[in-house]
Design a protein around this motif. Structure first.
Motif, PDB file in Angstrom:
ATOM      1  N   GLN A 152       0.855  -1.215   0.000  1.00  0.00           N
ATOM      2  CA  GLN A 152       0.000   0.000   0.000  1.00  0.00           C
ATOM      3  C   GLN A 152       0.875   1.243   0.000  1.00  0.00           C
ATOM      4  O   GLN A 152       1.967   1.216   0.572  1.00  0.00           O
ATOM      5  N   PRO A 153       0.391   2.335  -0.563  1.00  0.00           N
ATOM      6  CA  PRO A 153       1.199   3.564  -0.511  1.00  0.00           C
ATOM      7  C   PRO A 153       1.448   3.996   0.934  1.00  0.00           C
ATOM      8  O   PRO A 153       0.660   3.691   1.820  1.00  0.00           O
ATOM      9  N   ILE A 154       2.547   4.716   1.127  1.00  0.00           N
ATOM     10  CA  ILE A 154       2.899   5.172   2.473  1.00  0.00           C
ATOM     11  C   ILE A 154       2.089   6.423   2.813  1.00  0.00           C
ATOM     12  O   ILE A 154       1.968   7.335   1.996  1.00  0.00           O
ATOM     13  N   ARG A 155       1.557   6.442   4.026  1.00  0.00           N
ATOM     14  CA  ARG A 155       0.870   7.646   4.527  1.00  0.00           C
ATOM     15  C   ARG A 155       1.850   8.375   5.435  1.00  0.00           C
ATOM     16  O   ARG A 155       2.513   7.739   6.262  1.00  0.00           O
ATOM     17  N   HIS A 156       1.911   9.671   5.284  1.00  0.00           N
ATOM     18  CA  HIS A 156       2.867  10.410   6.112  1.00  0.00           C
ATOM     19  C   HIS A 156       2.231  10.810   7.442  1.00  0.00           C
ATOM     20  O   HIS A 156       1.129  11.334   7.453  1.00  0.00           O
ATOM     21  N   PRO A 157       2.919  10.585   8.557  1.00  0.00           N
ATOM     22  CA  PRO A 157       2.335  11.023   9.837  1.00  0.00           C
ATOM     23  C   PRO A 157       2.445  12.537  10.015  1.00  0.00           C
ATOM     24  O   PRO A 157       3.311  13.169   9.409  1.00  0.00           O
ATOM     25  N   ALA A 158       1.582  13.096  10.851  1.00  0.00           N
ATOM     26  CA  ALA A 158       1.666  14.529  11.163  1.00  0.00           C
ATOM     27  C   ALA A 158       2.374  14.657  12.514  1.00  0.00           C
ATOM     28  O   ALA A 158       1.755  14.500  13.559  1.00  0.00           O
ATOM     29  N   VAL A 159       3.666  14.872  12.470  1.00  0.00           N
ATOM     30  CA  VAL A 159       4.457  14.942  13.705  1.00  0.00           C
ATOM     31  C   VAL A 159       5.304  16.208  13.703  1.00  0.00           C
ATOM     32  O   VAL A 159       5.975  16.510  12.706  1.00  0.00           O
ATOM     33  N   LYS A 160       5.325  16.862  14.821  1.00  0.00           N
ATOM     34  CA  LYS A 160       6.206  18.024  14.940  1.00  0.00           C
ATOM     35  C   LYS A 160       7.651  17.544  14.980  1.00  0.00           C
ATOM     36  O   LYS A 160       7.928  16.444  15.471  1.00  0.00           O
ATOM     37  N   SER A 161       8.560  18.385  14.521  1.00  0.00           N
ATOM     38  CA  SER A 161       9.957  17.957  14.475  1.00  0.00           C
ATOM     39  C   SER A 161      10.581  17.924  15.868  1.00  0.00           C
ATOM     40  O   SER A 161      11.592  17.266  16.078  1.00  0.00           O
ATOM     41  N   ALA A 162      10.006  18.661  16.799  1.00  0.00           N
ATOM     42  CA  ALA A 162      10.577  18.666  18.144  1.00  0.00           C
ATOM     43  C   ALA A 162       9.457  18.680  19.182  1.00  0.00           C
ATOM     44  O   ALA A 162       8.334  19.122  18.908  1.00  0.00           O
ATOM     45  N   LEU A 163       9.774  18.165  20.359  1.00  0.00           N
ATOM     46  CA  LEU A 163       8.813  18.183  21.462  1.00  0.00           C
ATOM     47  C   LEU A 163       9.001  19.438  22.299  1.00  0.00           C
ATOM     48  O   LEU A 163       8.076  19.921  22.939  1.00  0.00           O
ATOM     49  N   SER A 164      10.226  19.911  22.330  1.00  0.00           N
ATOM     50  CA  SER A 164      10.490  21.146  23.065  1.00  0.00           C
ATOM     51  C   SER A 164      11.741  21.782  22.488  1.00  0.00           C
ATOM     52  O   SER A 164      12.564  21.098  21.857  1.00  0.00           O
ATOM     53  N   LYS A 165      11.867  23.062  22.716  1.00  0.00           N
ATOM     54  CA  LYS A 165      12.945  23.812  22.094  1.00  0.00           C
ATOM     55  C   LYS A 165      13.212  25.036  22.964  1.00  0.00           C
ATOM     56  O   LYS A 165      12.268  25.728  23.356  1.00  0.00           O
ATOM     57  N   SER A 166      14.466  25.296  23.292  1.00  0.00           N
ATOM     58  CA  SER A 166      14.720  26.536  24.022  1.00  0.00           C
ATOM     59  C   SER A 166      16.101  27.091  23.728  1.00  0.00           C
ATOM     60  O   SER A 166      17.018  26.359  23.346  1.00  0.00           O
ATOM     61  N   MET A 167      16.209  28.405  23.871  1.00  0.00           N
ATOM     62  CA  MET A 167      17.465  29.125  23.672  1.00  0.00           C
ATOM     63  C   MET A 167      17.715  29.945  24.924  1.00  0.00           C
ATOM     64  O   MET A 167      16.855  30.748  25.304  1.00  0.00           O
ATOM     65  N   MET A 168      18.828  29.772  25.564  1.00  0.00           N
ATOM     66  CA  MET A 168      19.189  30.537  26.758  1.00  0.00           C
ATOM     67  C   MET A 168      18.043  30.574  27.778  1.00  0.00           C
ATOM     68  O   MET A 168      17.724  31.624  28.341  1.00  0.00           O
ATOM     69  N   GLY A 169      17.390  29.444  27.954  1.00  0.00           N
ATOM     70  CA  GLY A 169      16.336  29.340  28.955  1.00  0.00           C
ATOM     71  C   GLY A 169      14.985  29.864  28.505  1.00  0.00           C
ATOM     72  O   GLY A 169      14.003  29.775  29.231  1.00  0.00           O
ATOM     73  N   VAL A 170      14.922  30.401  27.283  1.00  0.00           N
ATOM     74  CA  VAL A 170      13.653  30.945  26.789  1.00  0.00           C
ATOM     75  C   VAL A 170      13.007  29.902  25.880  1.00  0.00           C
ATOM     76  O   VAL A 170      13.584  29.490  24.881  1.00  0.00           O
ATOM     77  N   ARG A 171      11.816  29.461  26.286  1.00  0.00           N
ATOM     78  CA  ARG A 171      11.084  28.483  25.490  1.00  0.00           C
ATOM     79  C   ARG A 171      10.735  29.066  24.131  1.00  0.00           C
ATOM     80  O   ARG A 171      10.291  30.197  24.043  1.00  0.00           O
ATOM     81  N   ARG A 172      10.919  28.282  23.069  1.00  0.00           N
ATOM     82  CA  ARG A 172      10.588  28.746  21.730  1.00  0.00           C
ATOM     83  C   ARG A 172       9.466  27.877  21.187  1.00  0.00           C
ATOM     84  O   ARG A 172       9.446  26.664  21.457  1.00  0.00           O
ATOM     85  N   PRO A 173       8.568  28.433  20.401  1.00  0.00           N
ATOM     86  CA  PRO A 173       7.534  27.575  19.827  1.00  0.00           C
ATOM     87  C   PRO A 173       8.150  26.621  18.801  1.00  0.00           C
ATOM     88  O   PRO A 173       9.117  26.980  18.121  1.00  0.00           O
ATOM     89  N   VAL A 174       7.620  25.410  18.730  1.00  0.00           N
ATOM     90  CA  VAL A 174       8.094  24.472  17.697  1.00  0.00           C
ATOM     91  C   VAL A 174       7.299  24.772  16.436  1.00  0.00           C
ATOM     92  O   VAL A 174       6.074  24.670  16.417  1.00  0.00           O
ATOM     93  N   GLU A 175       7.996  25.184  15.395  1.00  0.00           N
ATOM     94  CA  GLU A 175       7.291  25.635  14.192  1.00  0.00           C
ATOM     95  C   GLU A 175       7.414  24.673  13.023  1.00  0.00           C
ATOM     96  O   GLU A 175       6.814  24.880  11.982  1.00  0.00           O
ATOM     97  N   ALA A 176       8.239  23.627  13.193  1.00  0.00           N
ATOM     98  CA  ALA A 176       8.474  22.735  12.047  1.00  0.00           C
ATOM     99  C   ALA A 176       7.873  21.357  12.272  1.00  0.00           C
ATOM    100  O   ALA A 176       7.823  20.845  13.387  1.00  0.00           O
ATOM    101  N   ALA A 177       7.441  20.767  11.166  1.00  0.00           N
ATOM    102  CA  ALA A 177       6.983  19.378  11.169  1.00  0.00           C
ATOM    103  C   ALA A 177       8.074  18.540  10.528  1.00  0.00           C
ATOM    104  O   ALA A 177       8.923  19.060   9.800  1.00  0.00           O
ATOM    105  N   VAL A 178       8.043  17.235  10.782  1.00  0.00           N
ATOM    106  CA  VAL A 178       9.027  16.383  10.120  1.00  0.00           C
ATOM    107  C   VAL A 178       8.448  15.877   8.796  1.00  0.00           C
ATOM    108  O   VAL A 178       7.236  15.682   8.667  1.00  0.00           O
ATOM    109  N   LEU A 179       9.320  15.722   7.820  1.00  0.00           N
ATOM    110  CA  LEU A 179       8.909  15.160   6.533  1.00  0.00           C
ATOM    111  C   LEU A 179       9.940  14.079   6.193  1.00  0.00           C
ATOM    112  O   LEU A 179      11.141  14.351   6.163  1.00  0.00           O
ATOM    113  N   ILE A 180       9.466  12.866   5.960  1.00  0.00           N
ATOM    114  CA  ILE A 180      10.395  11.745   5.737  1.00  0.00           C
ATOM    115  C   ILE A 180      10.236  11.225   4.303  1.00  0.00           C
ATOM    116  O   ILE A 180       9.434  10.329   4.045  1.00  0.00           O
TER     117      ILE A 180
END
Ligand code: B12
Ligand code: SF4
Length: 552
Positions: A152-180
């Motif tokens: 069967q053709p492959i279905r792509h999952p909808a997954v964010k590329s990261a669960l958490s992200k921060s710079m110098m203690g400041v939480r950043r929104p995760v804006e990217a999805a993964v594409l395989i």
């Protein structure tokens, strides 16, 4: 209906206990790239992409458990599953074995499936009591096991590329999805686990630009995201697919931002301008070594290439390998200097590591060069080598690796400063009258506006005069692009101080070992299949905890 639990190995990670080592941190940057950069280290946790892909592509009700504790794993087992899939890499062998024991103990009727790179550990069947072992590509294998149609053709999952992200203690929104787009790589560099694991070939999930574009549009719609982390060892290698993907992006007015892995040969072929049109903002480049040149790197002027990419607003992560076969005290320093001289945004140093299934492993095993007494959990490439090197003792390799990271950090400054600089270059890059490139340029300007809030604190917390001067220059550069800071911008910047100061303190005290959150996601419930609805939003079981780890 069949019910399956697919789990990553359990935490905590990056601590010395019966199942792991403090050097084996479950982070990309903080473990393998910016690990010696103190409070400026970038902090990310990534979900287990492979498990989400598998779950999306079978009809069974499947629950994906990312980063459980042992207690959470046991609680989940008690809910009753027909199968439990455990995904593990070789350094997490002991964790996988422990999980299999827990399944036998708490859910004796459940069948155990092992998958992932750890499955090539020699004699695995004798070492872990499991019912099935999947070695290599898993989607088609799992469909066969479950009696589903593997073609069967492959279905792509909808997954964010990261669960958490921060710079110098400041939480950043995760804006990217993964594409395989696919797995594996045909280049078969002698040490490369990924290439050998997938039989030295590329296995495309989305063969054409059209299919890949449709998958990206679907993920964009489901997650509302327009950035993609493209999980493919050499995305540009399939030039025809890339060109068609770009054509469709242009036709449909898509201005996605992409992060990709690429070898230098393919960048040379397609050219940096194509990368700009494609929206590439981050590129992982396998440099490996100045002298031991792999086919993919023949005749490449890396310094010029990195500068060209950064001038186009593309952040570069250059990776190099230490303790290569030809390295002696002189040539290893030459390579550390070479990697440093590239002035990339990020430099990864990884120790040469003979991983099961690779040509390097087979060769070293046959020549008796492997130090067999080193346990799997210590064979990860960020502490000490586990083979006999003609010029280096195992115990000194930890210090040499650490000094390489420190040298690069002190020579070039924190990666965070460099990526801010690359973003500024992207904001200044002439768009040549192209509306598409003008939109890209504006996106860099917006990002500069966002990053600017933190520059003040880079200056304030810079540990050396040289880095302070670098931060001052960065501030001036941003002012040239954005004009003077407004009162509101200044207020936002000051509001961040407590977060940044807390991170500075945590780093100083050695309390900045962040654990990934435990997340469970559900796929393939019958009612969803009938209604053709997207998968339920993941349920966050635990908030990310701060764990007082040993000083790093
Ligand atoms: C993302 C990633 C990470 C993330 C992990 C995030 C996570 N949630 O686990 C981060 C950055 C944290 C990471 C860290 C490390 N990583 Co890593 N990582 C990768 C990377 C780049 C991508 C993995 C991926 O998602 N691939 C795409 C999916 C689709 O493929 P897949 O995971 O292989 O899954 C497929 C099959 O394996 C199989 N499968 C997998 N699991 C299961 C389970 C079941 C039940 C079944 C049936 C099938 C199955 O089916 C899937 C679909 O075909 C790979 C390289 C690569 N390109 O694969 C390295 C790789 C997996 N990492 C590797 C290593 C060595 C490490 C580190 C030890 C490095 C270090 N010293 O820092 C650490 C370990 C951290 C830790 N404490 O465990 C090695 C593993 C080598 C080996 N033989 O074990 C790889 C292969 C890189 C390499 N070439 O050497 N990594
Ligand atoms: S080009 Fe990269 S992914 Fe391909 S075999 Fe070589 S190291 Fe592995």
């Amino acid at each position: 209906m069949v019910k399956i639990l697919m789990s990553s190995v359990f935490g905590p990670f990056g601590v010395d206990d019966d199942w792991g080592r403090k050097e084996n941190v479950m982070e990309l940057f903080h473990n393998q790239v910016t690990r010696e950069q103190g409070m400026f280290s970038l902090r990310f946790h990534h979900p287990s992409f492979g498990l989400h892909l598998l779950a999306e592509n079978i009809d069974a009700e499947t629950h994906v458990l990312d980063f459980p504790t042992q207690a959470r794993f046991i609680a989940e087992l008690r809910k009753g599953y027909d199968y439990v899939g455990i995904s593990f890499i070789a350094p997490n062998f002991v964790k996988a074995r422990r999980m299999a024991e827990l399944v036998r103990q708490h859910a004796p009727a459940t069948q155990i499936i092992l998958g992932g790179h750890g499955t090539h550990i020699p004699d695995l069947e004798k070492l872990i009591d499991a019912d099935h072992i999947c070695r290599g590509e898993g989607v088609r294998w799992l469909r066969e096991l479950l009696g589903e149609d593997p073609a069967q053709p492959i279905r792509h999952p909808a997954v964010k590329s990261a669960l958490s992200k921060s710079m110098m203690g400041v939480r950043r929104p995760v804006e990217a999805a993964v594409l395989i787009p696919g797995v594996g790589c045909p280049n078969a560099c002698r040490f490369c686990a990924t290439s050998f694991f997938f039989d030295k070939r590329y296995d495309a999930y989305f063969d054409s630009g059209d299919a890949l574009f449709a998958a990206a549009v679907d993920v964009e719609k489901r997650l509302g995201m327009s950035e993609f982390f493209i999980m493919d060892e050499n995305f540009l290698k399939r030039e025809e697919r890339v060109r068609r993907f770009l054509e469709l992006m242009e036709d449909h007015d898509k201005h996605w931002k992409l992060s990709i892995f690429s070898s230098a040969e393919t960048i040379g072929r397609v050219g940096v301008d194509l990368l700009r049109r494609l929206g590439v903002e981050f590129l992982w480049l396998g440099v490996e070594s100045k002298r031991e040149v792999y086919t993919k790197n023949e005749g490449v002027d890396f310094k010029a290439l990195v500068a060209e990419l950064r001038d186009a607003g593309i952040m570069v992560l250059a990776s190099g390998i230490l303790f290569l076969e030809h390295h002696d005290r002189e040539t290893i320093n030459e390579d550390i200097e070479f990697m440093t001289s590239l002035d990339a945004d990020f430099v990864q140093f990884m120790q040469l590591g003979p991983m099961p299934v690779t040509e390097l492993f087979a060769d070293y095993q046959q020549r008796g060069l492997l130090i067999e007494t080193v346990p799997h959990e210590e064979r990860h490439g960020q502490d000490r080598i586990w083979f006999r090197h003609p010029h280096f003792e195992r115990d000194e390799t930890h210090g040499i690796l650490k000094r390489a990271f420190e040298h690069e950090y002190h020579a070039n400054g924190p990666s965070l400063f460099r990526l801010f600089e690359t973003t500024a270059r992207g904001a200044e890059r002439d768009d040549g009258g192209s509306p598409r490139l003008a939109i890209r340029r504006q996106a860099f300007v917006d990002r500069c506006r966002d990053y600017r809030h933190i520059i003040r604190w880079m200056r304030f917390f810079a540990p050396t005069a040289k880095m302070r001067a670098q931060a001052v220059e960065l501030g001036a550069h941003y002012e040239r692009i954005l004009g003077k800071e407004t009162l509101l911008q200044r207020a936002v910047s000051y509001a961040l101080f407590p977060l940044v100061a807390a991170e500075a303190l945590r780093t100083r005290m050695g309390w900045n070992m962040y654990q990934p959150p435990t997340v469970i996601s559900t796929f393939g419930r019958p009612e969803r299949a009938l209604a053709n609805e997207p998968a339920a939003a993941p349920e966050l079981c635990l908030t990310p905890g701060l764990l007082a780890g040993p000083p790093r």
